[in-house]
Design a protein around this motif. Structure first.
Motif, PDB file in Angstrom:
ATOM      1  N   GLU A 228       0.797  -1.226   0.000  1.00 11.68           N
ATOM      2  CA  GLU A 228       0.000   0.000   0.000  1.00 11.68           C
ATOM      3  C   GLU A 228       0.834   1.282   0.000  1.00 11.68           C
ATOM      4  O   GLU A 228       0.325   2.344  -0.363  1.00 11.68           O
ATOM      5  CB  GLU A 228      -0.938   0.003   1.213  1.00 11.68           C
ATOM      6  CG  GLU A 228      -1.978  -1.116   1.167  1.00 11.68           C
ATOM      7  CD  GLU A 228      -2.994  -1.014   2.280  1.00 11.68           C
ATOM      8  OE1 GLU A 228      -2.881  -0.081   3.106  1.00 11.68           O
ATOM      9  OE2 GLU A 228      -3.905  -1.868   2.322  1.00 11.68           O
ATOM     10  N   ASN A 286      -8.135  -2.020  -7.751  1.00  8.49           N
ATOM     11  CA  ASN A 286      -8.729  -0.738  -7.385  1.00  8.49           C
ATOM     12  C   ASN A 286      -9.273   0.035  -8.587  1.00  8.49           C
ATOM     13  O   ASN A 286      -9.779   1.146  -8.427  1.00  8.49           O
ATOM     14  CB  ASN A 286      -7.696   0.133  -6.654  1.00  8.49           C
ATOM     15  CG  ASN A 286      -7.327  -0.440  -5.302  1.00  8.49           C
ATOM     16  OD1 ASN A 286      -8.144  -1.101  -4.658  1.00  8.49           O
ATOM     17  ND2 ASN A 286      -6.096  -0.215  -4.865  1.00  8.49           N
ATOM     18  N   HIS A 347      -7.011   5.339  -3.029  1.00 12.21           N
ATOM     19  CA  HIS A 347      -6.291   4.089  -3.174  1.00 12.21           C
ATOM     20  C   HIS A 347      -5.069   4.212  -4.095  1.00 12.21           C
ATOM     21  O   HIS A 347      -4.338   3.243  -4.268  1.00 12.21           O
ATOM     22  CB  HIS A 347      -7.214   2.994  -3.728  1.00 12.21           C
ATOM     23  CG  HIS A 347      -8.318   2.633  -2.793  1.00 12.21           C
ATOM     24  ND1 HIS A 347      -9.583   2.272  -3.210  1.00 12.21           N
ATOM     25  CD2 HIS A 347      -8.367   2.616  -1.425  1.00 12.21           C
ATOM     26  CE1 HIS A 347     -10.348   2.022  -2.164  1.00 12.21           C
ATOM     27  NE2 HIS A 347      -9.631   2.211  -1.071  1.00 12.21           N
TER      28      HIS A 347
END
Length: 353
Positions: A228, A286, A347
Motif C-alpha cells: 500500500e 482498485n 487508493h
C-alpha cells in the motif's frame, strides 16, 4: 524435546565480494526473535548470499554478523545455532523418515534411542506422527517438505533458514504447505529467515519482508506496508501487480498532492515527493470499468479473460496499457468495447519517476 530460545539476527555494514563482484553492499538489517522475515527479490539481488552468510556457508568480506547477541562473523556453519531447509529437501531415499529427521542428531553423536525419540517428537510438531517408518518415496511432496522442516527443528536452532522451500511443489500444494510452515513457525515461536522470489508467497508467510535489488535493500516493511505504500516504482511493480501512470504533481498541501493525470485532477497522498513529474501507482483491483459515456480515463478493451472468480482486462488508454481486475458481473465487457476506467484517488499512490 525443548526448543532453543529464538535468536535475533543483526547485520552491521556487511559487505560480501566474490572477486571483483560485490554481492552485498554495506548491508544493515535486524531480525527480531520469533519473527518470520522474508528476503525477496529478483535473481542476483543478494538474497541467497544473505541467507548463506547467516548460515555460515559464506564469510563476510567486511562488517559484523550477530545471532542471538553473539558475534558469529568468523564462525563456520558448524558453530552457529542455525538450521537450513533446502529447496531440494535433501532427504536420504534409503533411510526411513525417522532416520532422516534424526540424522543431524546422530552425526553429533547423540545415542540412537534418544535421537529417535527426538525425531518422533519433531515429526509430531510438523503433523507427521506415525510416519516415522515410511520411506521418503512413500510421502507426498508436501509431506517430504515437512520432514525437512522437522529435521531442521530437532537440532534446536536459534534461527531456522528456508531457501526457496516450495519451489519444487505445484501451485496448489505450495499454497497449502506455506500455510503449514507459517503455522509451525508461529506455534513454536521460531525465528525464521525465508528466501523466495515469489511475491505472493512472501506476503502470505511473512511478519516482515526485506526487498532486495542490486545487492542492497530497496525497501522493508510488513506486507501491507510494501503493497500500500511503495517507496519506488520498482517496489510498486515488484510487490503485486501495478499500473504505473505518468502524471504531474502541481502542488502539495497537508500531505495531499494535487495531481494531473489525463487532463483530470486528483488529490493523492504525496508519498513525500516534490512537485513535478511523478508516477501514479494504480492497483488492478482498485480500478473499475464503466460505460464509455461515464467520466474517467477513456480506453478500449483489448483483452478479456474469464478466470472464474474474476475477469482480467487489458485496456488501451491515453495513459498507456492498463491491467484491470474486475469481479464477475452479469454484463462483462468484451474485447473491442469502449470503456471508462475509474478509480478512487484514496487508493492511488505516488512514486518518483
Amino acid at each position: 524435546m525443548t526448543l532453543s530460545t529464538p535468536g535475533s539476527v543483526r547485520f552491521d555494514s556487511v559487505v560480501k565480494k566474490f572477486g571483483n563482484v560485490t554481492a552485498l553492499k554495506d548491508l544493515n538489517l535486524t531480525i527480531d526473535p520469533g519473527k518470520l522475515v522474508t528476503l525477496l527479490g529478483p535473481s542476483g539481488c543478494g538474497k541467497t548470499t544473505t541467507l548463506r552468510l547467516i548460515a555460515g556457508l559464506e564469510m563476510a568480506t567486511a562488517g559484523a554478523i550477530h545471532i542471538g547477541g553473539e558475534d558469529v562473523t568468523h564462525l563456520t556453519a558448524t558453530y552457529r545455532k542455525v538450521s537450513m531447509v533446502f529447496q531440494s529437501y535433501a532427504l536420504f531415499p534409503h533411510m526411513t523418515v525417522r532416520q532422516n529427521v534424526a540424522y543431524g542428531l546422530t552425526v553429533k553423536s547423540m545415542p540412537k534411542a534418544e535421537a529417535a525419540q527426538k525425531a518422533d517428537h519433531g515429526l509430531e510438531l510438523v503433523g507427521l506422527s506415525g510416519f516415522g517408518d515410511r520411506l521418503p518415496s512413500e510421502l507426498s511432496g508436501g509431506q517430504q517438505q515437512r520432514v525437512a522442516v522437522a529435521r531442521a527443528i530437532v537440532l534446536e536452532p536459534e534461527v531456522l533458514l528456508l531457501d526457496e522451500p516450495l519451489s519444487n511443489l505445484d501451485a496448489k500444494l505450495r499454497r497449502h504447505v506455506r500455510e503449514e510452515i507459517r503455522q509451525i513457525q508461529q506455534r513454536l515461536g521460531l525465528t525464521a529467515v525465508y528466501v523466495t522470489h515469489d511475491q505472493e508467497e512472501a506476503m502470505a508467510v511473512s511478519d516482515r519482508i526485506i526487498v532486495m535489488k542490486n545487492a542492497e535493500i530497496a525497501q522493508e516493511g510488513t506486507p501491507k506496508d510494501l503493497y500500500e505504500a511503495p517507496q519506488s516504482a520498482f517496489i510498486a511493480d515488484f510487490i503485486g501487480d501495478a499500473n504505473l501512470a505518468e502524471c504531474h504533481i502541481d502542488s502539495i498541501s497537508a500531505g495531499l498532492a494535487t495531481v494531473r493525470l489525463d487532463g483530470q485532477t486528483y488529490q493523492v497522498k504525496d508519498g513525500a515527493l516534490q512537485t513535478g513529474a511523478a508516477k501514479m501507482v494504480l492497483r488492478p483491483h482498485n480500478l473499475r470499468l464503466a460505460d464509455a459515456t461515464q467520466p474517467g480515463i477513456q480506453g478500449s478493451v483489448t483483452y478479456a479473460a474469464y478466470l472464474g472468480k474474476e475477469i482480467q482486462y487489458t485496456v488501451e488508454s491515453a495513459i498507456g496499457s492498463l491491467f484491470v481486475i474486475s469481479g464477475i458481473t452479469e454484463r462483462p465487457f468484451a474485447q473491442g468495447d469502449s470503456v471508462s476506467v475509474q478509480f478512487d484517488a484514496n487508493h492511488a499512490r505516488l512514486v518518483a519517476v
